[in-house]
Each structure stands twice: as C-alpha cells, then as structure tokens.
Motif scaffolding. Structure first.
Motif, PDB file in Angstrom:
ATOM      1  N   ARG A 142       0.838  -1.202   0.000  1.00  0.00           N
ATOM      2  CA  ARG A 142       0.000   0.000   0.000  1.00  0.00           C
ATOM      3  C   ARG A 142       0.871   1.250   0.000  1.00  0.00           C
ATOM      4  O   ARG A 142       1.988   1.254   0.507  1.00  0.00           O
ATOM      5  CB  ARG A 142      -0.876   0.037   1.271  1.00  0.00           C
ATOM      6  CG  ARG A 142      -1.787  -1.162   1.489  1.00  0.00           C
ATOM      7  CD  ARG A 142      -2.970  -1.212   0.557  1.00  0.00           C
ATOM      8  NE  ARG A 142      -3.876  -0.113   0.648  1.00  0.00           N
ATOM      9  CZ  ARG A 142      -5.006  -0.110   1.348  1.00  0.00           C
ATOM     10  NH1 ARG A 142      -5.378  -1.182   2.026  1.00  0.00           N
ATOM     11  NH2 ARG A 142      -5.777   0.953   1.362  1.00  0.00           N
ATOM     12  N   TRP A 143       0.338   2.305  -0.566  1.00  0.00           N
ATOM     13  CA  TRP A 143       0.932   3.634  -0.441  1.00  0.00           C
ATOM     14  C   TRP A 143       0.285   4.297   0.765  1.00  0.00           C
ATOM     15  O   TRP A 143      -0.933   4.244   0.930  1.00  0.00           O
ATOM     16  CB  TRP A 143       0.650   4.481  -1.680  1.00  0.00           C
ATOM     17  CG  TRP A 143       1.495   4.130  -2.856  1.00  0.00           C
ATOM     18  CD1 TRP A 143       1.143   3.344  -3.908  1.00  0.00           C
ATOM     19  CD2 TRP A 143       2.838   4.542  -3.103  1.00  0.00           C
ATOM     20  NE1 TRP A 143       2.176   3.240  -4.799  1.00  0.00           N
ATOM     21  CE2 TRP A 143       3.235   3.975  -4.321  1.00  0.00           C
ATOM     22  CE3 TRP A 143       3.750   5.341  -2.414  1.00  0.00           C
ATOM     23  CZ2 TRP A 143       4.502   4.187  -4.864  1.00  0.00           C
ATOM     24  CZ3 TRP A 143       5.004   5.550  -2.956  1.00  0.00           C
ATOM     25  CH2 TRP A 143       5.360   4.977  -4.167  1.00  0.00           C
ATOM     26  N   VAL A 144       1.100   4.935   1.608  1.00  0.00           N
ATOM     27  CA  VAL A 144       0.577   5.617   2.795  1.00  0.00           C
ATOM     28  C   VAL A 144       1.334   6.925   3.004  1.00  0.00           C
ATOM     29  O   VAL A 144       2.425   7.120   2.480  1.00  0.00           O
ATOM     30  CB  VAL A 144       0.694   4.756   4.077  1.00  0.00           C
ATOM     31  CG1 VAL A 144      -0.132   3.491   3.962  1.00  0.00           C
ATOM     32  CG2 VAL A 144       2.131   4.438   4.408  1.00  0.00           C
ATOM     33  N   VAL A 145       0.735   7.795   3.788  1.00  0.00           N
ATOM     34  CA  VAL A 145       1.418   8.994   4.270  1.00  0.00           C
ATOM     35  C   VAL A 145       1.340   8.990   5.790  1.00  0.00           C
ATOM     36  O   VAL A 145       0.348   8.555   6.379  1.00  0.00           O
ATOM     37  CB  VAL A 145       0.829  10.295   3.686  1.00  0.00           C
ATOM     38  CG1 VAL A 145       1.097  10.395   2.199  1.00  0.00           C
ATOM     39  CG2 VAL A 145      -0.646  10.413   3.967  1.00  0.00           C
ATOM     40  N   PHE A 146       2.428   9.429   6.409  1.00  0.00           N
ATOM     41  CA  PHE A 146       2.512   9.548   7.858  1.00  0.00           C
ATOM     42  C   PHE A 146       2.500  11.029   8.188  1.00  0.00           C
ATOM     43  O   PHE A 146       3.162  11.825   7.514  1.00  0.00           O
ATOM     44  CB  PHE A 146       3.798   8.910   8.379  1.00  0.00           C
ATOM     45  CG  PHE A 146       3.833   7.421   8.211  1.00  0.00           C
ATOM     46  CD1 PHE A 146       3.364   6.575   9.205  1.00  0.00           C
ATOM     47  CD2 PHE A 146       4.334   6.848   7.048  1.00  0.00           C
ATOM     48  CE1 PHE A 146       3.400   5.196   9.049  1.00  0.00           C
ATOM     49  CE2 PHE A 146       4.376   5.473   6.874  1.00  0.00           C
ATOM     50  CZ  PHE A 146       3.900   4.645   7.883  1.00  0.00           C
ATOM     51  N   PHE A 161      -3.971   6.029   4.128  1.00  0.00           N
ATOM     52  CA  PHE A 161      -3.698   5.450   2.826  1.00  0.00           C
ATOM     53  C   PHE A 161      -3.719   6.550   1.785  1.00  0.00           C
ATOM     54  O   PHE A 161      -4.516   7.477   1.852  1.00  0.00           O
ATOM     55  CB  PHE A 161      -4.716   4.362   2.491  1.00  0.00           C
ATOM     56  CG  PHE A 161      -4.624   3.175   3.413  1.00  0.00           C
ATOM     57  CD1 PHE A 161      -3.502   2.355   3.394  1.00  0.00           C
ATOM     58  CD2 PHE A 161      -5.623   2.899   4.317  1.00  0.00           C
ATOM     59  CE1 PHE A 161      -3.388   1.269   4.248  1.00  0.00           C
ATOM     60  CE2 PHE A 161      -5.525   1.818   5.178  1.00  0.00           C
ATOM     61  CZ  PHE A 161      -4.415   1.002   5.144  1.00  0.00           C
ATOM     62  N   GLY A 162      -2.807   6.466   0.846  1.00  0.00           N
ATOM     63  CA  GLY A 162      -2.693   7.474  -0.193  1.00  0.00           C
ATOM     64  C   GLY A 162      -2.404   6.826  -1.524  1.00  0.00           C
ATOM     65  O   GLY A 162      -2.698   5.656  -1.750  1.00  0.00           O
ATOM     66  N   THR A 163      -1.793   7.612  -2.390  1.00  0.00           N
ATOM     67  CA  THR A 163      -1.393   7.123  -3.701  1.00  0.00           C
ATOM     68  C   THR A 163       0.077   7.452  -3.902  1.00  0.00           C
ATOM     69  O   THR A 163       0.648   8.273  -3.181  1.00  0.00           O
ATOM     70  CB  THR A 163      -2.214   7.787  -4.821  1.00  0.00           C
ATOM     71  OG1 THR A 163      -1.937   9.187  -4.802  1.00  0.00           O
ATOM     72  CG2 THR A 163      -3.699   7.532  -4.656  1.00  0.00           C
ATOM     73  N   ILE A 172       4.492   0.636   1.877  1.00  0.00           N
ATOM     74  CA  ILE A 172       4.666  -0.237   3.025  1.00  0.00           C
ATOM     75  C   ILE A 172       3.937  -1.546   2.731  1.00  0.00           C
ATOM     76  O   ILE A 172       3.187  -1.643   1.756  1.00  0.00           O
ATOM     77  CB  ILE A 172       4.083   0.401   4.319  1.00  0.00           C
ATOM     78  CG1 ILE A 172       2.621   0.854   4.132  1.00  0.00           C
ATOM     79  CG2 ILE A 172       4.896   1.609   4.710  1.00  0.00           C
ATOM     80  CD1 ILE A 172       1.612  -0.052   4.726  1.00  0.00           C
ATOM     81  N   HIS A 173       4.147  -2.515   3.565  1.00  0.00           N
ATOM     82  CA  HIS A 173       3.309  -3.707   3.533  1.00  0.00           C
ATOM     83  C   HIS A 173       2.404  -3.632   4.744  1.00  0.00           C
ATOM     84  O   HIS A 173       2.828  -3.251   5.846  1.00  0.00           O
ATOM     85  CB  HIS A 173       4.141  -4.995   3.525  1.00  0.00           C
ATOM     86  CG  HIS A 173       4.515  -5.394   2.149  1.00  0.00           C
ATOM     87  ND1 HIS A 173       5.601  -4.868   1.484  1.00  0.00           N
ATOM     88  CD2 HIS A 173       3.903  -6.233   1.280  1.00  0.00           C
ATOM     89  CE1 HIS A 173       5.662  -5.383   0.263  1.00  0.00           C
ATOM     90  NE2 HIS A 173       4.649  -6.208   0.113  1.00  0.00           N
ATOM     91  N   TYR A 174       1.153  -3.983   4.516  1.00  0.00           N
ATOM     92  CA  TYR A 174       0.094  -3.788   5.500  1.00  0.00           C
ATOM     93  C   TYR A 174      -0.628  -5.107   5.694  1.00  0.00           C
ATOM     94  O   TYR A 174      -0.966  -5.797   4.730  1.00  0.00           O
ATOM     95  CB  TYR A 174      -0.850  -2.706   4.965  1.00  0.00           C
ATOM     96  CG  TYR A 174      -2.101  -2.484   5.745  1.00  0.00           C
ATOM     97  CD1 TYR A 174      -2.075  -1.857   6.988  1.00  0.00           C
ATOM     98  CD2 TYR A 174      -3.340  -2.872   5.239  1.00  0.00           C
ATOM     99  CE1 TYR A 174      -3.237  -1.634   7.692  1.00  0.00           C
ATOM    100  CE2 TYR A 174      -4.501  -2.640   5.932  1.00  0.00           C
ATOM    101  CZ  TYR A 174      -4.445  -2.024   7.169  1.00  0.00           C
ATOM    102  OH  TYR A 174      -5.598  -1.798   7.863  1.00  0.00           O
TER     103      TYR A 174
END
Length: 177
Positions: A142-146, A161-163, A172-174
């Motif tokens: 997955r694409w994510v932002v922190f 979750f993002g793009t 990351i792996h989720y």
C-alpha cells in the motif's frame, strides 16, 4: 508546602543535558520548552523526540548549559518514519508497528523482506503465522502517508492510505486485522 525557587538558569530555550535516574551517568541533550508553576516546574524536550518530560528545576539529573536559543517548533505535517518512530524495534532489519486495532505495518516495499519481518515479529510475539489473519499471503502493498500530530494528541502520528503521487507517500506492507 514551601514554594520552589527556580534557579536563574531555568528559562525556556536553555539547552540542557538530562539523565534518567536509573542511567545517571548517561546525559542526553535537550532544551527547556516551558516553565510551569507546578512542583515539576520544567518541561524538557530531548533532542530527536516530540514529547516533553516534566522535572523539578533542582533535579539532580539535569545540567544547565550556557546556550539559550528560541524553542524550536514541534515538527508537524507529513514525514518519512524511522525505526525510532516505530518504537525502536527492528524485525529482520525492518521497522514493524502493530496498532491497537491489530493492523500491522511493515516499513518496506519489498515483499520478501516484508514476509521475513512479519515472521520475525510474529515469532517474537508468540503468534502462529499459519493462522489466517497472520498469514504472509494476506500482506498488502500500500501507499501511505505519515503525519505528525500535536503533542497533546492521543498518538504522535497518524497513517493514512494514499497514492504514489501523494506528497511524502511511502510504500509499506500492510496486514489488516
């Protein structure tokens, strides 16, 4: 109760060195961020952290340094997490975080590395990887932002979750709960 008298050195912006009682010989650099009127009158933020410690101005584990600077703003906004942000533990060389809802985040885009880190994490926590919920085949890329949260927030950062095109997005792996 006698009123605590602050030493002249106890001012916001003063650089300090702080030692935890159990580690009296290990001093960590920091800064006084605020002065309060409670018995633990100093708020000290150690370098590289986002939260304040409360301590008395006469605490034996604080050394006042000569330098006084403006108190730096608490970092806010999006960021790329490090192992320290994931509580400092590596599994197969990868930072892993389990949320209260039991979702697991592995800070790597590589599926082989993610599976190895998940196996090490589950083994360390006494969980069976063959159980469907923890099966490596359930890992999602997955694409994510922190994003940092204010200091008084329930948690220091949030993940959404993002793009791939999102500002500061990481893969990351989720493993959903």
């Amino acid at each position: 109760m006698p009123e605590t008298v602050l030493p002249a050195e106890a001012v916001a912006g003063r650089r300090v060195e702080f030692a935890y009682y159990r580690d009296q010989d290990v001093y960590l650099p920091g800064i006084i961020t605020a002065i309060t009127d409670d018995p633990a009158s100093l708020r000290v933020r150690l370098d590289g952290t986002r939260s304040n410690l409360a301590c008395r101005a006469d605490y034996e584990g604080i050394r006042y340094l000569d330098q006084v600077i403006p108190v730096p703003d608490l970092p806010m906004g999006r960021f790329h997490p490090t192992v320290r942000d994931f509580d400092g533990t590596l599994y197969a060389g990868i930072p892993v975080c389990e949320f209260e809802d039991e979702d697991i985040v592995l800070l790597t885009p590589d599926p082989t590395t993610a599976r190895a880190a998940l196996a090490a994490y589950l083994d360390d926590h006494g969980m069976d990887p063959e159980y469907h919920r923890h099966h490596p085949d359930c890992l999602e890329l997955r694409w994510v932002v922190f994003e940092w949260q204010p200091e008084d927030a329930e948690c220091p950062w949030l993940m959404t979750f993002g793009t791939g095109g999102a500002d500061m997005a990481v893969q990351i792996h989720y493993l959903p709960a």
